[in-house]
Design a protein around this motif. Structure first.
Motif, PDB file in Angstrom:
ATOM      1  N   VAL A 102       0.827  -1.206   0.000  1.00  0.00           N
ATOM      2  CA  VAL A 102       0.000   0.000   0.000  1.00  0.00           C
ATOM      3  C   VAL A 102       0.866   1.264   0.000  1.00  0.00           C
ATOM      4  O   VAL A 102       0.572   2.228  -0.724  1.00  0.00           O
ATOM      5  N   MET A 103       1.916   1.287   0.796  1.00  0.00           N
ATOM      6  CA  MET A 103       2.782   2.479   0.845  1.00  0.00           C
ATOM      7  C   MET A 103       3.406   2.756  -0.523  1.00  0.00           C
ATOM      8  O   MET A 103       3.481   3.905  -0.958  1.00  0.00           O
ATOM      9  N   ALA A 104       3.852   1.717  -1.191  1.00  0.00           N
ATOM     10  CA  ALA A 104       4.421   1.889  -2.532  1.00  0.00           C
ATOM     11  C   ALA A 104       3.343   2.355  -3.504  1.00  0.00           C
ATOM     12  O   ALA A 104       3.597   3.213  -4.363  1.00  0.00           O
ATOM     13  N   GLY A 105       2.136   1.829  -3.365  1.00  0.00           N
ATOM     14  CA  GLY A 105       1.029   2.248  -4.216  1.00  0.00           C
ATOM     15  C   GLY A 105       0.703   3.720  -4.037  1.00  0.00           C
ATOM     16  O   GLY A 105       0.496   4.453  -5.014  1.00  0.00           O
ATOM     17  N   ILE A 106       0.668   4.159  -2.795  1.00  0.00           N
ATOM     18  CA  ILE A 106       0.422   5.585  -2.527  1.00  0.00           C
ATOM     19  C   ILE A 106       1.547   6.416  -3.136  1.00  0.00           C
ATOM     20  O   ILE A 106       1.297   7.441  -3.776  1.00  0.00           O
ATOM     21  N   PHE A 107       2.775   5.970  -2.943  1.00  0.00           N
ATOM     22  CA  PHE A 107       3.922   6.689  -3.483  1.00  0.00           C
ATOM     23  C   PHE A 107       3.797   6.869  -4.993  1.00  0.00           C
ATOM     24  O   PHE A 107       3.899   7.982  -5.516  1.00  0.00           O
ATOM     25  N   TYR A 108       3.542   5.773  -5.711  1.00  0.00           N
ATOM     26  CA  TYR A 108       3.436   5.855  -7.171  1.00  0.00           C
ATOM     27  C   TYR A 108       2.206   6.653  -7.609  1.00  0.00           C
ATOM     28  O   TYR A 108       2.200   7.228  -8.691  1.00  0.00           O
ATOM     29  N   SER A 109       1.182   6.693  -6.781  1.00  0.00           N
ATOM     30  CA  SER A 109      -0.018   7.458  -7.119  1.00  0.00           C
ATOM     31  C   SER A 109       0.204   8.962  -7.046  1.00  0.00           C
ATOM     32  O   SER A 109      -0.408   9.718  -7.797  1.00  0.00           O
ATOM     33  N   ILE A 110       1.064   9.389  -6.124  1.00  0.00           N
ATOM     34  CA  ILE A 110       1.156  10.839  -5.869  1.00  0.00           C
ATOM     35  C   ILE A 110       2.461  11.499  -6.275  1.00  0.00           C
ATOM     36  O   ILE A 110       2.497  12.720  -6.420  1.00  0.00           O
ATOM     37  N   TYR A 111       3.523  10.737  -6.479  1.00  0.00           N
ATOM     38  CA  TYR A 111       4.805  11.426  -6.648  1.00  0.00           C
ATOM     39  C   TYR A 111       4.823  12.334  -7.864  1.00  0.00           C
ATOM     40  O   TYR A 111       5.379  13.438  -7.828  1.00  0.00           O
ATOM     41  N   GLY A 112       4.201  11.930  -8.944  1.00  0.00           N
ATOM     42  CA  GLY A 112       4.202  12.756 -10.148  1.00  0.00           C
ATOM     43  C   GLY A 112       3.353  14.004 -10.010  1.00  0.00           C
ATOM     44  O   GLY A 112       3.705  15.068 -10.530  1.00  0.00           O
TER      45      GLY A 112
END
Length: 136
Positions: A102-112
């Motif tokens: 989940v943490m990686a998913g959130i990261f990839y969802s918002i970093y851009g």
């Protein structure tokens, strides 16, 4: 629209803190899912460099007027990460990342999104500094 110096300083600090959040999402570089889904850009070394960029933003937060061309470099850097993120989103499944972590998913969802917002911010600040003949 003119932003006040204090607002711009705060913007640089927020940009730095946002970059520093890679420490949380990567669990201090122990989360193997983030590098797994983009080994070239988001390796542990890449995540460390994102953190270092964040420290650079914070370091100039009160002296940004003295380093206007560095602000242009910040803008270019954010554009590149934003562009890479769009390419990643178009060619990968974010749900696959969420399934694994989940943490990686959130990261990839918002970093851009973060990178595009701060690209606009840094570009705005740079253009303002270029227009201001009193800036260093």
């Amino acid at each position: 629209m003119n932003l006040k110096n204090k607002t711009i300083t705060t913007g640089f600090i927020i940009a730095g803190l946002m970059n520093s959040s890679v420490l949380i999402f990567s669990r201090f570089f122990t989360n193997t899912t983030i590098p797994e889904f983009d080994a070239q850009v988001m390796s542990n070394f890449g995540l460390l460099m994102i953190f270092i960029w964040g420290l650079a933003y914070i370091s100039v937060s009160k002296k940004y007027k003295n380093v206007k061309y560095l602000i242009a470099i910040f803008s270019i850097e954010k554009f590149i990460y934003g562009f890479v993120w769009i390419n990643w989103i178009l060619n990968n499944s974010i749900s696959d990342v969420f399934e694994k972590d989940v943490m990686a998913g959130i990261f990839y969802s918002i970093y851009g999104i973060n990178d595009w917002l701060f690209f606009l911010f840094f570009t705005y600040v740079f253009i303002g500094l270029i227009k201001n003949k009193n800036s260093a």
